[in-house]
Design a protein around this motif. Sequence first.
Motif, PDB file in Angstrom:
ATOM      1  N   ARG A 137       0.827  -1.201   0.000  1.00  0.00           N
ATOM      2  CA  ARG A 137       0.000   0.000   0.000  1.00  0.00           C
ATOM      3  C   ARG A 137       0.867   1.259   0.000  1.00  0.00           C
ATOM      4  NH1 ARG A 137      -3.469  -0.179   5.232  1.00  0.00           N
ATOM      5  NH2 ARG A 137      -1.376  -0.322   6.097  1.00  0.00           N
ATOM      6  N   ALA A 138       0.273   2.361  -0.423  1.00  0.00           N
ATOM      7  CA  ALA A 138       0.965   3.642  -0.308  1.00  0.00           C
ATOM      8  C   ALA A 138       1.298   3.939   1.151  1.00  0.00           C
ATOM      9  CB  ALA A 138       0.091   4.757  -0.891  1.00  0.00           C
ATOM     10  N   ALA A 139       0.394   3.574   2.057  1.00  0.00           N
ATOM     11  CA  ALA A 139       0.615   3.828   3.486  1.00  0.00           C
ATOM     12  C   ALA A 139       1.860   3.136   4.008  1.00  0.00           C
ATOM     13  CB  ALA A 139      -0.607   3.380   4.288  1.00  0.00           C
ATOM     14  N   ASP A 140       2.228   2.021   3.399  1.00  0.00           N
ATOM     15  CA  ASP A 140       3.394   1.265   3.870  1.00  0.00           C
ATOM     16  C   ASP A 140       4.715   1.969   3.578  1.00  0.00           C
ATOM     17  OD1 ASP A 140       1.641  -0.756   4.669  1.00  0.00           O
ATOM     18  OD2 ASP A 140       1.716  -1.713   2.691  1.00  0.00           O
ATOM     19  N   HIS A 141       4.686   3.014   2.772  1.00  0.00           N
ATOM     20  CA  HIS A 141       5.911   3.698   2.365  1.00  0.00           C
ATOM     21  C   HIS A 141       5.993   5.128   2.904  1.00  0.00           C
ATOM     22  CE1 HIS A 141       7.134   0.562  -0.604  1.00  0.00           C
ATOM     23  NE2 HIS A 141       5.852   0.277  -0.502  1.00  0.00           N
ATOM     24  N   VAL A 142       5.084   5.490   3.813  1.00  0.00           N
ATOM     25  CA  VAL A 142       5.108   6.835   4.385  1.00  0.00           C
ATOM     26  C   VAL A 142       6.255   6.950   5.382  1.00  0.00           C
ATOM     27  CG1 VAL A 142       3.838   8.511   5.781  1.00  0.00           C
ATOM     28  CG2 VAL A 142       2.648   7.207   4.008  1.00  0.00           C
ATOM     29  N   ARG A 143       7.026   8.033   5.280  1.00  0.00           N
ATOM     30  CA  ARG A 143       8.170   8.262   6.168  1.00  0.00           C
ATOM     31  C   ARG A 143       7.832   9.247   7.300  1.00  0.00           C
ATOM     32  NH1 ARG A 143      12.739   7.263   2.841  1.00  0.00           N
ATOM     33  NH2 ARG A 143      12.165   5.608   1.387  1.00  0.00           N
ATOM     34  N   ALA A 144       6.965  10.216   7.014  1.00  0.00           N
ATOM     35  CA  ALA A 144       6.632  11.229   8.023  1.00  0.00           C
ATOM     36  C   ALA A 144       5.314  11.890   7.656  1.00  0.00           C
ATOM     37  CB  ALA A 144       7.730  12.286   8.107  1.00  0.00           C
ATOM     38  N   VAL A 157       5.028  13.403  12.837  1.00  0.00           N
ATOM     39  CA  VAL A 157       5.038  12.062  13.426  1.00  0.00           C
ATOM     40  C   VAL A 157       5.660  11.090  12.431  1.00  0.00           C
ATOM     41  CG1 VAL A 157       3.097  12.503  14.947  1.00  0.00           C
ATOM     42  CG2 VAL A 157       2.661  11.624  12.656  1.00  0.00           C
ATOM     43  N   THR A 158       6.348  10.094  12.958  1.00  0.00           N
ATOM     44  CA  THR A 158       7.107   9.147  12.142  1.00  0.00           C
ATOM     45  C   THR A 158       6.807   7.723  12.612  1.00  0.00           C
ATOM     46  OG1 THR A 158       8.978   9.435  13.651  1.00  0.00           O
ATOM     47  CG2 THR A 158       8.963  10.786  11.654  1.00  0.00           C
ATOM     48  N   PRO A 159       7.255   6.706  11.859  1.00  0.00           N
ATOM     49  CA  PRO A 159       7.001   5.319  12.250  1.00  0.00           C
ATOM     50  C   PRO A 159       7.429   5.055  13.692  1.00  0.00           C
ATOM     51  CG  PRO A 159       7.863   5.382  10.036  1.00  0.00           C
ATOM     52  CD  PRO A 159       7.938   6.785  10.550  1.00  0.00           C
ATOM     53  N   ILE A 176      -5.542  17.203  11.370  1.00  0.00           N
ATOM     54  CA  ILE A 176      -5.580  17.621   9.971  1.00  0.00           C
ATOM     55  C   ILE A 176      -4.165  17.496   9.413  1.00  0.00           C
ATOM     56  CG2 ILE A 176      -6.165  19.454   8.358  1.00  0.00           C
ATOM     57  CD1 ILE A 176      -8.539  18.446  10.029  1.00  0.00           C
ATOM     58  N   VAL A 177      -3.980  16.582   8.497  1.00  0.00           N
ATOM     59  CA  VAL A 177      -2.664  16.387   7.887  1.00  0.00           C
ATOM     60  C   VAL A 177      -2.379  17.539   6.934  1.00  0.00           C
ATOM     61  CG1 VAL A 177      -1.325  14.930   6.320  1.00  0.00           C
ATOM     62  CG2 VAL A 177      -2.667  13.892   8.150  1.00  0.00           C
ATOM     63  N   THR A 178      -1.205  18.134   7.066  1.00  0.00           N
ATOM     64  CA  THR A 178      -0.816  19.230   6.186  1.00  0.00           C
ATOM     65  C   THR A 178       0.226  18.820   5.159  1.00  0.00           C
ATOM     66  OG1 THR A 178       0.877  20.002   7.745  1.00  0.00           O
ATOM     67  CG2 THR A 178      -1.339  20.931   7.970  1.00  0.00           C
ATOM     68  N   ALA A 179       0.959  17.736   5.410  1.00  0.00           N
ATOM     69  CA  ALA A 179       1.971  17.266   4.455  1.00  0.00           C
ATOM     70  C   ALA A 179       2.310  15.809   4.735  1.00  0.00           C
ATOM     71  CB  ALA A 179       3.235  18.121   4.523  1.00  0.00           C
ATOM     72  N   LEU A 180       2.718  15.108   3.678  1.00  0.00           N
ATOM     73  CA  LEU A 180       3.192  13.727   3.775  1.00  0.00           C
ATOM     74  C   LEU A 180       4.559  13.615   3.114  1.00  0.00           C
ATOM     75  CD1 LEU A 180       0.270  11.330   2.662  1.00  0.00           C
ATOM     76  CD2 LEU A 180       1.135  11.687   4.982  1.00  0.00           C
ATOM     77  N   GLU A 181       5.413  12.773   3.693  1.00  0.00           N
ATOM     78  CA  GLU A 181       6.655  12.378   3.043  1.00  0.00           C
ATOM     79  C   GLU A 181       6.629  10.871   2.867  1.00  0.00           C
ATOM     80  OE1 GLU A 181      11.424  12.053   3.979  1.00  0.00           O
ATOM     81  OE2 GLU A 181      10.280  13.684   4.912  1.00  0.00           O
ATOM     82  N   PHE A 182       6.895  10.401   1.661  1.00  0.00           N
ATOM     83  CA  PHE A 182       6.789   8.967   1.408  1.00  0.00           C
ATOM     84  C   PHE A 182       7.785   8.529   0.344  1.00  0.00           C
ATOM     85  CE2 PHE A 182       3.606  11.331  -0.969  1.00  0.00           C
ATOM     86  CZ  PHE A 182       3.838  10.940  -2.280  1.00  0.00           C
ATOM     87  N   GLY A 183       8.049   7.229   0.326  1.00  0.00           N
ATOM     88  CA  GLY A 183       8.994   6.663  -0.614  1.00  0.00           C
ATOM     89  C   GLY A 183       8.406   6.466  -1.994  1.00  0.00           C
ATOM     90  N   ARG A 339       3.501  -7.972   3.736  1.00  0.00           N
ATOM     91  CA  ARG A 339       4.083  -6.808   4.412  1.00  0.00           C
ATOM     92  C   ARG A 339       3.258  -6.440   5.651  1.00  0.00           C
ATOM     93  NH1 ARG A 339       7.150  -2.058   2.934  1.00  0.00           N
ATOM     94  NH2 ARG A 339       7.414  -2.885   0.836  1.00  0.00           N
ATOM     95  N   PRO A 340       3.860  -6.376   6.828  1.00  0.00           N
ATOM     96  CA  PRO A 340       3.125  -5.916   8.015  1.00  0.00           C
ATOM     97  C   PRO A 340       2.664  -4.472   7.811  1.00  0.00           C
ATOM     98  CG  PRO A 340       5.228  -6.923   8.626  1.00  0.00           C
ATOM     99  CD  PRO A 340       5.255  -6.722   7.140  1.00  0.00           C
ATOM    100  N   ALA A 341       1.417  -4.199   8.149  1.00  0.00           N
ATOM    101  CA  ALA A 341       0.875  -2.864   7.953  1.00  0.00           C
ATOM    102  C   ALA A 341       1.604  -1.856   8.832  1.00  0.00           C
ATOM    103  CB  ALA A 341      -0.618  -2.840   8.268  1.00  0.00           C
ATOM    104  N   ALA A 342       1.988  -0.712   8.233  1.00  0.00           N
ATOM    105  CA  ALA A 342       2.652   0.344   9.001  1.00  0.00           C
ATOM    106  C   ALA A 342       1.681   1.050   9.927  1.00  0.00           C
ATOM    107  CB  ALA A 342       3.289   1.355   8.046  1.00  0.00           C
ATOM    108  N   GLY A 343       0.401   1.005   9.564  1.00  0.00           N
ATOM    109  CA  GLY A 343      -0.619   1.656  10.376  1.00  0.00           C
ATOM    110  C   GLY A 343      -1.700   0.667  10.771  1.00  0.00           C
ATOM    111  N   VAL A 344      -2.919   1.142  10.818  1.00  0.00           N
ATOM    112  CA  VAL A 344      -4.052   0.311  11.225  1.00  0.00           C
ATOM    113  C   VAL A 344      -4.136  -0.924  10.337  1.00  0.00           C
ATOM    114  CG1 VAL A 344      -6.552   0.273  11.514  1.00  0.00           C
ATOM    115  CG2 VAL A 344      -5.263   2.320  12.093  1.00  0.00           C
ATOM    116  N   GLY A 345      -4.562  -2.040  10.928  1.00  0.00           N
ATOM    117  CA  GLY A 345      -4.452  -3.362  10.325  1.00  0.00           C
ATOM    118  C   GLY A 345      -4.995  -3.520   8.924  1.00  0.00           C
ATOM    119  N   TRP A 346      -4.383  -4.424   8.183  1.00  0.00           N
ATOM    120  CA  TRP A 346      -4.766  -4.787   6.825  1.00  0.00           C
ATOM    121  C   TRP A 346      -5.148  -6.253   6.836  1.00  0.00           C
ATOM    122  CZ3 TRP A 346      -5.727  -2.764   2.140  1.00  0.00           C
ATOM    123  CH2 TRP A 346      -5.705  -3.619   1.040  1.00  0.00           C
TER     124      TRP A 346
END
Length: 425
Positions: A137-144, A157-159, A176-183, A339-346
Amino acid sequence: MHTLRPGQDGYTEEVAGFQTSVATRPAVVVAAETAEDVVAAVEYAAEHGLTVSVQATGHGLTAGTDGLLISTRRMTGVEIDPDAKTARVGAGVRWGAVIEAAAKHGLAPLSGSSPDVGVVGYTLSGGFGLMARRFGRAADHVRAIDVVTPDGELRTVTPGSELFWALLGGRAGFGIVTALEFGLVPVAELYGGGLYFDAADLPAVLRAWRTWAMTAPDELTTSIAVVPLPDLPFLPEPIRGKHVANVRIAYLGEDGDSAVAPLRAAAPVLLDTLKRLPYTDSGSIASDPPHPHPYHGTNATVEVLNDGMLTSIVEHAGPGAPVATVLIIDRLGGELARRPAAGVGWDSAAEFVVRALSVVEDGVDPIRRAHAKLFDALAPWSTGRLLPFLYGEHPAGDLATAFPAGDVARLKQLKAKYDPAGRFG
């Protein structure tokens, strides 16, 4: 901080979204351009006792908003770091902008079928896209994640952070998310497009696609869409005005034609658009409608697709179905399962997700009844639902069907911790 209220010029346009069947009429709209604007908006809402919702591109729902709506569509900054293979984007950025910027460096994001969808909403809801079986997922590659929490603080916030976990997949209610950093991934092109069959051949096509998809390599992500197409001149003549079964393919391998040979033999092909294409053209694979419209839909993840389930799908979504329905079945598995989910379960046990979507013409009740018949038939094999595909339903009431019980309990605890007044929708 620019604000709009009902009756003012620009208000209607500011609150308009892609989902037109759900009315939104907040008391005040903040047209944010910076993270500081979002902080000021949250502080204003706290001072005036207003609930808070957010809308970027309008594909997500803000139904029931009667307080303050933060519009982030102007926060459109995109920064690519080609050495680190990362992107940093503002809250209002759509996937198309990231795809174009990353392509200049031979990179691609884990975007979905439509380049018009917003990056933040898609990622936070657990969306999976055209290369999901290979990269997850896209969520699995978020850095911050930069987020303004209900107390008005702008945090990064980070992993490993509990708030990072809750935001990724939990979607809303924590800030309210204002920005994402991802791979990004090193992909410049792929083999993609679709095979279109007459829906009269749907039983044979479904069986062939199921068998083929179960043995597909991880480099191949595929879905099948059963679609009643309108008789309009912009559609290719072979499929114009027809009820079709469209097998969609995104393949990172080099042997595309041989890989899809079993599908081409399943039934007469009305239209074949498969070819090698740059990732910048990846939106052509599904050709999702770009214009706002009213729709409602739901989904179910399933562990198998047996013959009885396929019969129910033909009955409720094929030619002659009581309600015109776009039905899409996505093949899951691959990296999504490993891949283990980086966030809420998959739901890693699910092999497919079945989605149904209908245009709202005479209210949603007939659609709900028609969809219920289909999903009741699939219920014995269902493992739950996926949050990104609850079209026309507010996700807050669907936690129990979208997430494992342990994740639901943890989400509720964190909601109480970060938003004790319950102001964030």
